[in-house]
Write a protein that holds these residues in place. Sequence first.
Motif, PDB file in Angstrom:
ATOM      1  N   THR A 104      96.408  49.308  83.570  1.00  0.00           N
ATOM      2  CA  THR A 104      95.613  50.099  82.853  1.00  0.00           C
ATOM      3  C   THR A 104      95.054  51.003  83.641  1.00  0.00           C
ATOM      4  O   THR A 104      95.078  52.249  83.232  1.00  0.00           O
ATOM      5  CB  THR A 104      94.336  49.341  82.149  1.00  0.00           C
ATOM      6  OG1 THR A 104      95.274  48.312  81.340  1.00  0.00           O
ATOM      7  CG2 THR A 104      93.667  50.427  81.099  1.00  0.00           C
ATOM      8  N   VAL A 105      94.435  50.906  84.850  1.00  0.00           N
ATOM      9  CA  VAL A 105      93.983  51.908  85.833  1.00  0.00           C
ATOM     10  C   VAL A 105      95.000  52.150  86.915  1.00  0.00           C
ATOM     11  O   VAL A 105      94.841  51.167  87.843  1.00  0.00           O
ATOM     12  CB  VAL A 105      92.274  51.418  86.083  1.00  0.00           C
ATOM     13  CG1 VAL A 105      91.863  52.698  87.162  1.00  0.00           C
ATOM     14  CG2 VAL A 105      91.550  51.061  84.916  1.00  0.00           C
ATOM     15  N   THR A 106      95.969  52.877  86.944  1.00  0.00           N
ATOM     16  CA  THR A 106      97.104  52.768  87.989  1.00  0.00           C
ATOM     17  C   THR A 106      96.153  53.249  89.177  1.00  0.00           C
ATOM     18  O   THR A 106      95.256  54.112  89.355  1.00  0.00           O
ATOM     19  CB  THR A 106      97.850  54.083  87.453  1.00  0.00           C
ATOM     20  OG1 THR A 106      98.122  54.031  85.986  1.00  0.00           O
ATOM     21  CG2 THR A 106      98.926  54.185  88.379  1.00  0.00           C
ATOM     22  N   ASN A 107      96.886  52.647  90.421  1.00  0.00           N
ATOM     23  CA  ASN A 107      96.155  52.892  91.602  1.00  0.00           C
ATOM     24  C   ASN A 107      97.414  52.604  92.748  1.00  0.00           C
ATOM     25  O   ASN A 107      98.299  52.185  92.346  1.00  0.00           O
ATOM     26  CB  ASN A 107      95.020  51.889  92.014  1.00  0.00           C
ATOM     27  CG  ASN A 107      95.475  50.477  91.636  1.00  0.00           C
ATOM     28  OD1 ASN A 107      96.220  49.821  92.825  1.00  0.00           O
ATOM     29  ND2 ASN A 107      95.015  49.991  90.707  1.00  0.00           N
TER      30      ASN A 107
ATOM     31  N   THR B  31      86.648  54.285  83.082  1.00  0.00           N
ATOM     32  CA  THR B  31      86.486  53.409  84.238  1.00  0.00           C
ATOM     33  C   THR B  31      87.845  53.797  84.994  1.00  0.00           C
ATOM     34  O   THR B  31      88.071  52.962  85.932  1.00  0.00           O
ATOM     35  CB  THR B  31      86.035  52.091  83.933  1.00  0.00           C
ATOM     36  OG1 THR B  31      87.020  51.605  83.281  1.00  0.00           O
ATOM     37  CG2 THR B  31      84.509  51.935  83.666  1.00  0.00           C
ATOM     38  N   TYR B  32      88.459  54.756  84.518  1.00  0.00           N
ATOM     39  CA  TYR B  32      89.870  55.101  85.347  1.00  0.00           C
ATOM     40  C   TYR B  32      89.622  55.686  87.044  1.00  0.00           C
ATOM     41  O   TYR B  32      90.075  56.987  87.186  1.00  0.00           O
ATOM     42  CB  TYR B  32      90.683  56.031  84.695  1.00  0.00           C
ATOM     43  CG  TYR B  32      91.218  55.382  83.378  1.00  0.00           C
ATOM     44  CD1 TYR B  32      90.235  55.290  82.281  1.00  0.00           C
ATOM     45  CD2 TYR B  32      92.544  55.046  83.076  1.00  0.00           C
ATOM     46  CE1 TYR B  32      90.686  54.482  81.101  1.00  0.00           C
ATOM     47  CE2 TYR B  32      93.097  54.437  81.945  1.00  0.00           C
ATOM     48  CZ  TYR B  32      91.996  54.359  81.087  1.00  0.00           C
ATOM     49  OH  TYR B  32      92.680  53.449  79.803  1.00  0.00           O
ATOM     50  N   ALA B  50      89.572  50.622  88.932  1.00  0.00           N
ATOM     51  CA  ALA B  50      88.992  50.343  87.770  1.00  0.00           C
ATOM     52  C   ALA B  50      87.524  50.622  87.982  1.00  0.00           C
ATOM     53  O   ALA B  50      86.641  49.584  87.078  1.00  0.00           O
ATOM     54  CB  ALA B  50      89.250  49.006  86.976  1.00  0.00           C
ATOM     55  N   SER B  91      92.611  58.232  87.670  1.00  0.00           N
ATOM     56  CA  SER B  91      94.141  57.957  86.886  1.00  0.00           C
ATOM     57  C   SER B  91      93.897  57.944  85.463  1.00  0.00           C
ATOM     58  O   SER B  91      94.568  57.450  84.814  1.00  0.00           O
ATOM     59  CB  SER B  91      94.531  56.606  87.324  1.00  0.00           C
ATOM     60  OG  SER B  91      93.743  55.462  87.294  1.00  0.00           O
TER      61      SER B  91
END
Lengths: 121, 107
Positions: A104-107, B31-32, B50, B91
């Motif tokens: 969900t939160v690309t890293n 929270t990206y 996150a 992101s």
Amino acid sequence: QVQLQESGPGLVKPSQTLSLTCTVSGGSISSGGYYWSWIRQHPGKGLEWIGYIYYSGSTYYNPSLKSRVTISVDTSKNQFSLKLSSVTAADTAVYYCARTTMSTVTNFDYWGQGTLVTVSS
Amino acid sequence: DIQMTQSPSSLSASVGDRVTITCRASQSISTYLNWYQQKPGKAPKLLIYAASSLQSGVPSRFSGSGSGTDFTLTISSLQPEDFATFYCQQSYSASWTFGQGTKVEIK
């Protein structure tokens, strides 16, 4: 443990095309589940994401570089590549390849060591 | 593009100090938000993803918080190996962007 290694010429002439390859070990690009990105860092400066590719060949590029960037993948060699055309001195930077999670939160969770590319005649 | 602004740009601290670095987004990103540490001559290393989740293997003295536009990276007790430059990265939008970095130096 996934490892990435960049390779390619360290010196490119102005107006020519910069070409780099990232070789992935410890995991298969074609297994899916990750994007594969290129990121650069101008000397003494911050980080700029260039673009990514999925093993299927789908890509997404930074709009500021889109007209000059091509990223491709060779799953048989477990490699992906960057081409940046019409380079100028402003493209002198350390170029990193990085594994990019599709969560969900690309890293960017694994990085290559980076390779310095200098644009000069 | 979403602009990410870090403050301060640099700071001096002593071993054992509590250190806080701030990152502000030009628009809400929920929270990206991820944090990275970079040592000289090395690639960045993912610390927090996150906004507040600790990456596997990262010491628990590192923590992250925030949502929307304002985020914080905290080092609870600075260790000698923590002297480095730290970057935030969003992101939320498809064109991912980084902050300009915060350099943590030895006082």
